[in-house]
Design a protein around this motif. Structure first.
Motif, PDB file in Angstrom:
ATOM      1  N   LEU A 168      -5.624   9.576   4.620  1.00 18.87           N
ATOM      2  CA  LEU A 168      -4.193   9.335   4.740  1.00 18.87           C
ATOM      3  C   LEU A 168      -3.892   7.970   4.116  1.00 18.87           C
ATOM      4  CD1 LEU A 168      -1.494  10.387   6.019  1.00 18.87           C
ATOM      5  CD2 LEU A 168      -2.054   8.929   7.977  1.00 18.87           C
ATOM      6  N   VAL A 169      -2.891   7.928   3.254  1.00 17.91           N
ATOM      7  CA  VAL A 169      -2.574   6.693   2.528  1.00 17.91           C
ATOM      8  C   VAL A 169      -1.122   6.313   2.804  1.00 17.91           C
ATOM      9  CG1 VAL A 169      -2.549   5.569   0.270  1.00 17.91           C
ATOM     10  CG2 VAL A 169      -4.230   7.367   0.751  1.00 17.91           C
ATOM     11  N   LEU A 170      -0.904   5.038   3.125  1.00 15.62           N
ATOM     12  CA  LEU A 170       0.428   4.548   3.485  1.00 15.62           C
ATOM     13  C   LEU A 170       0.733   3.238   2.783  1.00 15.62           C
ATOM     14  CD1 LEU A 170      -1.403   5.053   6.374  1.00 15.62           C
ATOM     15  CD2 LEU A 170       0.917   5.371   7.215  1.00 15.62           C
ATOM     16  N   ALA A 171       2.013   2.912   2.696  1.00 18.48           N
ATOM     17  CA  ALA A 171       2.426   1.596   2.218  1.00 18.48           C
ATOM     18  C   ALA A 171       2.222   0.579   3.331  1.00 18.48           C
ATOM     19  CB  ALA A 171       3.897   1.637   1.811  1.00 18.48           C
ATOM     20  N   LEU A 187       2.567  11.936  12.688  1.00 16.09           N
ATOM     21  CA  LEU A 187       2.885  12.406  11.341  1.00 16.09           C
ATOM     22  C   LEU A 187       3.957  13.489  11.313  1.00 16.09           C
ATOM     23  CD1 LEU A 187      -0.771  12.618   9.960  1.00 16.09           C
ATOM     24  CD2 LEU A 187       0.882  10.763   9.624  1.00 16.09           C
ATOM     25  N   GLN A 188       4.400  13.931  12.482  1.00 17.43           N
ATOM     26  CA  GLN A 188       5.336  15.055  12.517  1.00 17.43           C
ATOM     27  C   GLN A 188       6.639  14.764  11.780  1.00 17.43           C
ATOM     28  OE1 GLN A 188       4.712  18.018  13.548  1.00 17.43           O
ATOM     29  NE2 GLN A 188       2.831  17.758  14.747  1.00 17.43           N
ATOM     30  N   SER A 189       7.086  13.532  11.842  1.00 19.68           N
ATOM     31  CA  SER A 189       8.375  13.193  11.217  1.00 19.68           C
ATOM     32  C   SER A 189       8.217  12.414   9.910  1.00 19.68           C
ATOM     33  CB  SER A 189       9.231  12.378  12.196  1.00 19.68           C
ATOM     34  OG  SER A 189       8.560  11.178  12.567  1.00 19.68           O
ATOM     35  N   GLU A 190       6.964  12.238   9.448  1.00 23.54           N
ATOM     36  CA  GLU A 190       6.741  11.463   8.228  1.00 23.54           C
ATOM     37  C   GLU A 190       6.959  12.337   6.981  1.00 23.54           C
ATOM     38  OE1 GLU A 190       5.854   8.176   7.528  1.00 23.54           O
ATOM     39  OE2 GLU A 190       6.432   7.880   9.624  1.00 23.54           O
ATOM     40  N   PRO A 191       7.643  11.816   5.963  1.00 22.78           N
ATOM     41  CA  PRO A 191       7.738  12.551   4.687  1.00 22.78           C
ATOM     42  C   PRO A 191       6.441  12.399   3.900  1.00 22.78           C
ATOM     43  CG  PRO A 191       8.913  10.472   4.521  1.00 22.78           C
ATOM     44  CD  PRO A 191       8.431  10.573   5.953  1.00 22.78           C
ATOM     45  N   PHE A 192       5.984  13.505   3.290  1.00 21.11           N
ATOM     46  CA  PHE A 192       4.719  13.510   2.556  1.00 21.11           C
ATOM     47  C   PHE A 192       4.959  13.601   1.051  1.00 21.11           C
ATOM     48  CE2 PHE A 192       2.871  14.263   6.618  1.00 21.11           C
ATOM     49  CZ  PHE A 192       1.522  13.941   6.513  1.00 21.11           C
ATOM     50  N   LEU A 241      -4.883  11.631  -0.167  1.00 22.19           N
ATOM     51  CA  LEU A 241      -5.526  11.437  -1.463  1.00 22.19           C
ATOM     52  C   LEU A 241      -7.042  11.343  -1.302  1.00 22.19           C
ATOM     53  CD1 LEU A 241      -3.145   8.772  -3.060  1.00 22.19           C
ATOM     54  CD2 LEU A 241      -3.341  11.182  -3.691  1.00 22.19           C
ATOM     55  N   PRO A 242      -7.793  11.648  -2.374  1.00 22.53           N
ATOM     56  CA  PRO A 242      -9.245  11.413  -2.340  1.00 22.53           C
ATOM     57  C   PRO A 242      -9.531   9.938  -2.081  1.00 22.53           C
ATOM     58  CG  PRO A 242      -8.621  12.715  -4.262  1.00 22.53           C
ATOM     59  CD  PRO A 242      -7.353  12.218  -3.653  1.00 22.53           C
ATOM     60  N   THR A 252      -7.558  -4.447  -1.888  1.00 23.93           N
ATOM     61  CA  THR A 252      -6.584  -5.497  -2.211  1.00 23.93           C
ATOM     62  C   THR A 252      -5.414  -5.528  -1.238  1.00 23.93           C
ATOM     63  OG1 THR A 252      -5.362  -4.032  -3.712  1.00 23.93           O
ATOM     64  CG2 THR A 252      -7.146  -5.348  -4.660  1.00 23.93           C
ATOM     65  N   GLY A 253      -5.295  -4.497  -0.405  1.00 21.44           N
ATOM     66  CA  GLY A 253      -4.188  -4.448   0.538  1.00 21.44           C
ATOM     67  C   GLY A 253      -2.912  -3.852  -0.020  1.00 21.44           C
ATOM     68  N   GLU A 254      -2.972  -3.335  -1.247  1.00 22.46           N
ATOM     69  CA  GLU A 254      -1.774  -2.710  -1.821  1.00 22.46           C
ATOM     70  C   GLU A 254      -1.416  -1.413  -1.095  1.00 22.46           C
ATOM     71  OE1 GLU A 254      -1.608  -2.933  -6.376  1.00 22.46           O
ATOM     72  OE2 GLU A 254      -3.753  -3.142  -5.918  1.00 22.46           O
ATOM     73  N   LEU A 255      -2.437  -0.740  -0.578  1.00 19.96           N
ATOM     74  CA  LEU A 255      -2.232   0.476   0.190  1.00 19.96           C
ATOM     75  C   LEU A 255      -3.085   0.414   1.457  1.00 19.96           C
ATOM     76  CD1 LEU A 255      -2.351   3.178  -2.653  1.00 19.96           C
ATOM     77  CD2 LEU A 255      -0.341   2.581  -1.275  1.00 19.96           C
ATOM     78  N   ILE A 256      -2.608   1.076   2.489  1.00 18.74           N
ATOM     79  CA  ILE A 256      -3.337   1.173   3.744  1.00 18.74           C
ATOM     80  C   ILE A 256      -3.949   2.570   3.818  1.00 18.74           C
ATOM     81  CG2 ILE A 256      -3.191   1.020   6.247  1.00 18.74           C
ATOM     82  CD1 ILE A 256      -2.631  -1.615   4.721  1.00 18.74           C
ATOM     83  N   VAL A 257      -5.252   2.614   4.100  1.00 17.87           N
ATOM     84  CA  VAL A 257      -5.974   3.890   4.124  1.00 17.87           C
ATOM     85  C   VAL A 257      -6.487   4.125   5.540  1.00 17.87           C
ATOM     86  CG1 VAL A 257      -7.905   5.195   3.169  1.00 17.87           C
ATOM     87  CG2 VAL A 257      -6.627   3.615   1.711  1.00 17.87           C
ATOM     88  N   ARG A 258      -6.197   5.306   6.074  1.00 19.28           N
ATOM     89  CA  ARG A 258      -6.623   5.663   7.416  1.00 19.28           C
ATOM     90  C   ARG A 258      -7.287   7.046   7.420  1.00 19.28           C
ATOM     91  NH1 ARG A 258      -6.111   1.033   8.093  1.00 19.28           N
ATOM     92  NH2 ARG A 258      -4.658  -0.089   9.459  1.00 19.28           N
ATOM     93  N   GLU A 259      -8.099   7.307   8.464  1.00 15.94           N
ATOM     94  CA  GLU A 259      -8.689   8.624   8.632  1.00 15.94           C
ATOM     95  C   GLU A 259      -7.598   9.659   8.860  1.00 15.94           C
ATOM     96  OE1 GLU A 259     -11.805   9.462   8.443  1.00 15.94           O
ATOM     97  OE2 GLU A 259     -13.004   7.652   8.775  1.00 15.94           O
TER      98      GLU A 259
END
Length: 303
Positions: A168-171, A187-192, A241-242, A252-259
């Motif tokens: 899962l990738v987030l700003a 994630l129920q209300s998050e736009p993908f 995303l992969p 670099t912190g440009e994106l936040i990556v979570r399980e």
């Protein structure tokens, strides 16, 4: 029938007209017609419909085509192998790669391979995994490096090289980025932002959503991972995303990556080549190199 007739037939089947086939073969159009007519005469069947502007195979022609392609390819490969013996390992290597391996995995290995085998010329075709499998079966490429779910592929060896999990990738400005563990309910209300249909990552992301009964809200479908990453950076939505495509941005912190909650990985970057194939020197060399020279594959460490 002879090999030249079969080669003309195989090339013509890829073209829209006999004129286009003649250009591809660097011969005149009447010569193409002559070879095709002679092939039909020798076999005693019609191989294509006689239309002035379009080349369309009959049922008999469609049945002959895979044999014609294979025989033509084997003859070309035989010549290449002899050329390699004459010139000390020179030759071409036709690699197919899907987008994630081509961009984020393969380049350092290609650089090392070329340093070790300077007389081999790699030719890289980048497409989605599914059409690459067809190119491989049709002898259009020698091998493929693709992201696949681990399912058997008829007539092909599939060698997993390393796991390539989806994440899962987030700003950074997304409120969920503050959470170290994200739940399905979050994630129920998050736009993908999702990958276009036909990609392995899209298929596996949809499987993940279905298995976890997540009815995601799709804000946008995009055709390229880099575009998805940029849209995610601007907080237009969250994306799946992969992991290997977002390692740099995560560091670099440009994106936040979570399980991904509830996710079981079925995706690997794989080496794929034909079973029972006669391999040229460059193909054998690259397979050995990739299997033995690469570092031990490890899954990404938990976040």
């Amino acid at each position: 029938m002879n090999i030249q007739q079969l080669r003309v037939f195989a090339v013509s089947a890829q073209c829209k007209s006999l004129t286009e086939a003649a250009e591809a073969l660097h011969i005149k159009q009447p010569t193409v017609s002559f070879h095709l007519k002679k092939l039909e005469s020798d076999l005693g069947v019609e191989l294509y419909y006689k239309q002035p502007r379009h080349f369309r195979l009959t049922e008999a022609g469609a049945a002959l085509l895979p044999y014609a392609r294979r025989m033509s390819t084997l003859l070309t490969e035989a010549g290449q192998v002899m050329e390699e013996f004459r010139h000390g390992g020179r030759g071409t290597l036709k690699i197919g790669a899907s987008y994630t391996p081509a961009t984020y995995y393969l380049p350092p290995y290609l650089a090392s391979f070329q340093a070790e085998y300077p007389h081999v010329l790699p030719i890289l075709t980048v497409k989605k995994a599914r059409p690459l499998m067809e190119l491989l079966r049709d002898f259009e490429i020698d091998l493929a490096i693709v992201s696949l779910s681990m399912q058997p592929q008829d007539g092909l060896h599939v060698i997993p090289l390393l796991a390539d999990e989806l994440r899962l990738v987030l700003a950074p400005q997304n409120p969920l980025a503050k959470k170290s563990v994200i739940e399905l309910t979050d994630l129920q209300s998050e736009p993908f932002l999702i990958h276009e249909a036909g990609s392995t990552s899209r298929e596996l992301a949809e499987r993940w959503a279905q298995e976890n009964q997540l009815r995601w809200q799709v804000r946008m479908e995009l055709g390229a991972i880099e575009t998805i990453k940029e849209a995610t950076k601007h907080n237009m939505g969250v994306s799946v995303l992969p992991y290997r495509s977002v390692v740099r941005e995560s560091e670099t912190g440009e994106l936040i990556v979570r399980e991904l909650p509830g996710y079981i990985n079925h995706r690997h970057i794989c080496l794929v080549y034909r079973q029972d194939d006669i391999m040229s020197y460059p193909v054998q060399s690259f397979i050995r190199f990739l299997q033995h020279q690469r570092p031990q594959a490890k899954s990404p460490s938990p976040l």
